[in-house]
Design a protein around this motif. Sequence first.
Motif, PDB file in Angstrom:
ATOM      1  N   ALA A 120       0.933  -1.287  -0.090  1.00  0.00           N
ATOM      2  CA  ALA A 120      -0.037  -0.041   0.147  1.00  0.00           C
ATOM      3  C   ALA A 120       0.873   1.333  -0.141  1.00  0.00           C
ATOM      4  CB  ALA A 120      -0.922   0.158   1.232  1.00  0.00           C
ATOM      5  N   LEU A 143       0.667   3.762  -2.775  1.00  0.00           N
ATOM      6  CA  LEU A 143      -0.015   5.367  -2.776  1.00  0.00           C
ATOM      7  C   LEU A 143       1.154   6.403  -3.232  1.00  0.00           C
ATOM      8  CD1 LEU A 143      -1.403   4.736   0.919  1.00  0.00           C
ATOM      9  CD2 LEU A 143      -2.797   5.307  -1.296  1.00  0.00           C
ATOM     10  N   PRO A 190      -2.487   6.305  -7.077  1.00  0.00           N
ATOM     11  CA  PRO A 190      -3.864   6.034  -7.297  1.00  0.00           C
ATOM     12  C   PRO A 190      -4.700   7.196  -6.993  1.00  0.00           C
ATOM     13  CG  PRO A 190      -3.288   5.017  -5.367  1.00  0.00           C
ATOM     14  CD  PRO A 190      -1.884   5.603  -5.927  1.00  0.00           C
ATOM     15  N   ARG A 191      -5.891   7.308  -7.837  1.00  0.00           N
ATOM     16  CA  ARG A 191      -6.869   8.509  -7.349  1.00  0.00           C
ATOM     17  C   ARG A 191      -7.164   8.212  -5.776  1.00  0.00           C
ATOM     18  NH1 ARG A 191     -10.460   8.088 -12.664  1.00  0.00           N
ATOM     19  NH2 ARG A 191      -8.443   7.872 -13.956  1.00  0.00           N
ATOM     20  N   MET A 209      -7.012   9.461   1.535  1.00  0.00           N
ATOM     21  CA  MET A 209      -6.596   8.071   2.302  1.00  0.00           C
ATOM     22  C   MET A 209      -5.599   8.476   3.129  1.00  0.00           C
ATOM     23  SD  MET A 209      -6.623   4.740  -0.433  1.00  0.00           S
ATOM     24  CE  MET A 209      -6.607   5.426  -1.852  1.00  0.00           C
ATOM     25  N   PHE A 227      -7.085  10.643   5.887  1.00  0.00           N
ATOM     26  CA  PHE A 227      -7.848   9.917   6.929  1.00  0.00           C
ATOM     27  C   PHE A 227      -6.850   8.952   7.796  1.00  0.00           C
ATOM     28  CE2 PHE A 227     -10.122   5.798   7.515  1.00  0.00           C
ATOM     29  CZ  PHE A 227     -11.140   6.342   8.336  1.00  0.00           C
ATOM     30  N   MET A 228      -5.784   8.273   7.505  1.00  0.00           N
ATOM     31  CA  MET A 228      -4.792   7.764   8.058  1.00  0.00           C
ATOM     32  C   MET A 228      -4.232   8.718   9.402  1.00  0.00           C
ATOM     33  SD  MET A 228      -4.412   4.745   7.314  1.00  0.00           S
ATOM     34  CE  MET A 228      -6.160   4.838   6.824  1.00  0.00           C
ATOM     35  N   THR A 264      -7.059   9.204  11.935  1.00  0.00           N
ATOM     36  CA  THR A 264      -7.314   7.925  12.837  1.00  0.00           C
ATOM     37  C   THR A 264      -6.402   8.159  13.887  1.00  0.00           C
ATOM     38  OG1 THR A 264      -5.924   6.592  11.644  1.00  0.00           O
ATOM     39  CG2 THR A 264      -8.040   6.239  11.203  1.00  0.00           C
ATOM     40  N   GLN A 265      -5.157   8.706  13.520  1.00  0.00           N
ATOM     41  CA  GLN A 265      -4.254   8.808  14.817  1.00  0.00           C
ATOM     42  C   GLN A 265      -4.746   9.761  15.990  1.00  0.00           C
ATOM     43  OE1 GLN A 265      -0.965   7.255  14.743  1.00  0.00           O
ATOM     44  NE2 GLN A 265      -2.393   6.124  13.522  1.00  0.00           N
ATOM     45  N   ILE A 269      -2.299  -0.550  11.500  1.00  0.00           N
ATOM     46  CA  ILE A 269      -2.405  -0.174  10.074  1.00  0.00           C
ATOM     47  C   ILE A 269      -2.031   1.180   9.739  1.00  0.00           C
ATOM     48  CG2 ILE A 269      -3.837  -0.146   8.013  1.00  0.00           C
ATOM     49  CD1 ILE A 269      -3.369  -3.005   8.086  1.00  0.00           C
ATOM     50  N   PRO A 270      -2.740   2.120  10.242  1.00  0.00           N
ATOM     51  CA  PRO A 270      -2.623   3.352  10.015  1.00  0.00           C
ATOM     52  C   PRO A 270      -0.962   4.034  10.409  1.00  0.00           C
ATOM     53  CG  PRO A 270      -4.604   3.400  11.350  1.00  0.00           C
ATOM     54  CD  PRO A 270      -3.855   2.252  11.473  1.00  0.00           C
ATOM     55  N   VAL A 319       1.151   2.669   7.603  1.00  0.00           N
ATOM     56  CA  VAL A 319       1.262   3.182   6.471  1.00  0.00           C
ATOM     57  C   VAL A 319       1.873   4.574   6.283  1.00  0.00           C
ATOM     58  CG1 VAL A 319      -0.461   4.398   5.034  1.00  0.00           C
ATOM     59  CG2 VAL A 319      -0.724   2.187   5.048  1.00  0.00           C
ATOM     60  N   PRO A 355      -1.876   0.245  -9.754  1.00  0.00           N
ATOM     61  CA  PRO A 355      -1.728   0.876  -8.363  1.00  0.00           C
ATOM     62  C   PRO A 355      -3.022   0.405  -7.512  1.00  0.00           C
ATOM     63  CG  PRO A 355      -2.245   2.710 -10.194  1.00  0.00           C
ATOM     64  CD  PRO A 355      -2.123   1.086 -10.838  1.00  0.00           C
ATOM     65  N   TYR A 356      -4.014  -0.005  -7.906  1.00  0.00           N
ATOM     66  CA  TYR A 356      -5.204  -0.420  -7.110  1.00  0.00           C
ATOM     67  C   TYR A 356      -4.872  -1.799  -6.605  1.00  0.00           C
ATOM     68  CZ  TYR A 356      -6.960   3.745  -8.903  1.00  0.00           C
ATOM     69  OH  TYR A 356      -7.097   5.341  -9.176  1.00  0.00           O
ATOM     70  N   PHE A 385      -2.037  -2.906  -5.623  1.00  0.00           N
ATOM     71  CA  PHE A 385      -1.220  -2.885  -4.555  1.00  0.00           C
ATOM     72  C   PHE A 385      -1.875  -2.184  -3.300  1.00  0.00           C
ATOM     73  CE2 PHE A 385       1.843  -2.760  -7.819  1.00  0.00           C
ATOM     74  CZ  PHE A 385       2.990  -3.309  -7.329  1.00  0.00           C
ATOM     75  N   ILE A 386      -2.756  -1.517  -3.336  1.00  0.00           N
ATOM     76  CA  ILE A 386      -3.598  -0.912  -2.465  1.00  0.00           C
ATOM     77  C   ILE A 386      -4.880  -1.678  -1.878  1.00  0.00           C
ATOM     78  CG2 ILE A 386      -2.381   1.352  -2.521  1.00  0.00           C
ATOM     79  CD1 ILE A 386      -5.234   2.445  -3.652  1.00  0.00           C
ATOM     80  N   PHE A 428      -5.507  -2.889   1.551  1.00  0.00           N
ATOM     81  CA  PHE A 428      -5.409  -1.779   2.331  1.00  0.00           C
ATOM     82  C   PHE A 428      -6.566  -1.134   2.537  1.00  0.00           C
ATOM     83  CE2 PHE A 428      -4.321   2.833   2.638  1.00  0.00           C
ATOM     84  CZ  PHE A 428      -4.209   2.925   3.922  1.00  0.00           C
ATOM     85  N   PHE A 467      -9.488  -2.955   4.013  1.00  0.00           N
ATOM     86  CA  PHE A 467      -9.188  -2.896   5.514  1.00  0.00           C
ATOM     87  C   PHE A 467      -9.616  -1.423   6.185  1.00  0.00           C
ATOM     88  CE2 PHE A 467      -7.389  -2.134   9.661  1.00  0.00           C
ATOM     89  CZ  PHE A 467      -7.259  -3.501  10.262  1.00  0.00           C
ATOM     90  N   LEU A 497     -11.671   0.458   9.739  1.00  0.00           N
ATOM     91  CA  LEU A 497     -11.346   1.910  10.165  1.00  0.00           C
ATOM     92  C   LEU A 497     -12.482   2.883  10.045  1.00  0.00           C
ATOM     93  CD1 LEU A 497      -7.724   2.149   9.242  1.00  0.00           C
ATOM     94  CD2 LEU A 497      -8.549   1.914  11.688  1.00  0.00           C
ATOM     95  N   ILE A 520      -1.874  14.817  21.019  1.00  0.00           N
ATOM     96  CA  ILE A 520      -2.916  13.624  20.503  1.00  0.00           C
ATOM     97  C   ILE A 520      -2.680  12.581  21.565  1.00  0.00           C
ATOM     98  CG2 ILE A 520      -3.383  12.225  18.583  1.00  0.00           C
ATOM     99  CD1 ILE A 520      -2.417  14.675  16.781  1.00  0.00           C
ATOM    100  N   TYR A 521      -1.466  12.050  21.576  1.00  0.00           N
ATOM    101  CA  TYR A 521      -1.206  11.211  22.374  1.00  0.00           C
ATOM    102  C   TYR A 521      -1.911  11.188  23.824  1.00  0.00           C
ATOM    103  CZ  TYR A 521       1.586   9.520  18.686  1.00  0.00           C
ATOM    104  OH  TYR A 521       2.139   9.012  17.646  1.00  0.00           O
ATOM    105  N   LYS A 573      -5.500  10.898  24.665  1.00  0.00           N
ATOM    106  CA  LYS A 573      -5.798   9.439  24.167  1.00  0.00           C
ATOM    107  C   LYS A 573      -5.572   8.307  25.454  1.00  0.00           C
ATOM    108  CE  LYS A 573      -4.329   8.068  20.144  1.00  0.00           C
ATOM    109  NZ  LYS A 573      -4.091   7.289  18.841  1.00  0.00           N
TER     110      LYS A 573
END
Lengths: 274, 312
Positions: free
Chosen positions: A90, A94, A99-100, A105, A108-109, A112-113, A149-150, A153, B34-35, B37-38, B41, B44, B49, B247-248, B251
């Motif tokens: 990924a 990316l 990719p579009r 994306m 968004f990653m 999520t953090q 995952i996030p 990546v 490319p798609y 590869f991702i 991900f 998921f 998420l 941020i951390y 949380k």
Amino acid sequence: MTLFANLPRWWITVAALVVSAILLSPFYWVLVGSFMTPAELFGGQMSLWPKHFAFQNWSVAVSRLWPHIQNSLLVSAVASVGTLLITAPAAYGLVWRKPRGRRTMMAFMLMTQMLPAIVFVIPLFIVFTKINLVNTLGGLILADMTFTIPFAVIMLSAYVKDLPYELVEAALVDGAGQLRAFLMIVLPMTLPGLITVGVFSFLIPWGDLIFALSLITEASLQPLTLELYKAFGQYGVDWGFLLPGSVLTAIPAVLFVIGASRFIVAGVTRGAIK
Amino acid sequence: MSTKAKISATQDGQSVIEERSRRVPRKARFDVSPYMFILPFVIFCLALLLYPVVYSLTLSFRQATVDTFVSGNMPFNGFTQYQAAVADPVFWRAVVNTVLFAFFSILFQFSIGFLLALFFQANFPLKNFCLALLLIPWVSPVLTAANIFKGLFNEIGPVNQISHLIGLGPFPWLADPAYAFPATIVANIWIGFPFNFILLYAGMRSIPAEVYEAAKIDGARFWKRVAHITLPMLKPVSVAVLTLGTIYTVKVFDLVFIMTGGGPANGTQLLSTYAYQVGFSLLNFGEAAAIATLMVLLVLLLNLVQLLLQRK
């Protein structure tokens, strides 16, 4: 630029070791305390070394925790490998295949953090209850991967970005397919990044408490952290079990840090700053 | 492949043109690789998420308690959960605690990390070993740190034993809110200082030595150089560290959950522990989801405040 340019270098080492020792003294306490009887541990007087080594603390803790250590090893290993399998292609896709929607994306990653664990814990608990993934290690692995995952990546993208892309292009011109170029060039060249991400993707599930707490009630499936948490009973804390267990829980992190500190220092700084 | 194409090209010009005309639209067409590869991900992300995030958000507008959860029909009821959340004084206690917890944690984590980073700019034997050792509090599980500090702050634990030696205490560390709250902050500082240290250390290393040399020639003393060169040139890194720190810290859950469970008398209750309690002890998932949403808003607000302060 340094404060002690004129001091002999070994003096600075001594100073650094003293500072490190002070900052790490809580670890000394748990390590030494894990060999003490509760009576000695909290017995009015401070003892810096066990009078009689209470080895039974350790033997009891290890035999009680062993099945749960196995659960944790399995969950962490699968989560780590799974994270790498998903995020390594990924990150390459990316960053270089563009990719579009890649910006969305990545945004968004990063977002999520910012989200607290509870944002994932409640929905996953409800959904996993419906599809019978509660009380399965598979469910716990998937849940843990929402943390890894996030982060993976984001971190791997930084490594892939640093890669000299001409090498990939050269391979493509020579007739290698995208997949081959990825396997033969991108993966070997980002190995330090993969190691760092793999290590952290192991350690995060290993230390997880909140997902285990909410998803696994079946005693035989509970990971190490959850079994250890039971040391806090209704009638007080079972210190003789808690302290050796805490040391055991920290072992993978300590081993990894000592073994891979070079990669980790580089990786942490890279992922966070870029 | 490429050799074949070359051979055909030398044989006659016609096939070269064909080859090209076939190639051009192929490139212009939608490139699927490319798609590939991702794809795992993306799947998921959508399933584990994005879906939970959206679910959590919609849940906060539903009545999701034990009864409705079991029956499976969780009716929408607008902002009821949010109203219930903000009407509870414990929520506001948790907000104040979360902000104070974050502020003091970050203040000390950053200061300790900064001083250590400055110290480690020197080159000395065993430096990388010390550096690795200092990372341990941060990489080892929070559970370990929480257990350790629960012991250290025990009524008859080491902290009170030491304070007894210098004629102070004993302090009711984890039994009294006024002491338990700082105790959890101390534990969190210990967990987080290595992260600040390592990033600031790397940031300082990237400041070119010539800048310092120039200042040295000008006769600037060490602390003056720190104030006028290190701090300003470190600003981008500092901003990143402080943002991530905020941020951390907002949380943080495990640490306080284990050390005090949010008690005594909600004295150490953070939004994270409070949301968990509302969700999994009171089984009011809707309100817990509402608190979670408010938590995200708080993180955004704190980062905004930070951003405005840093602009100055």
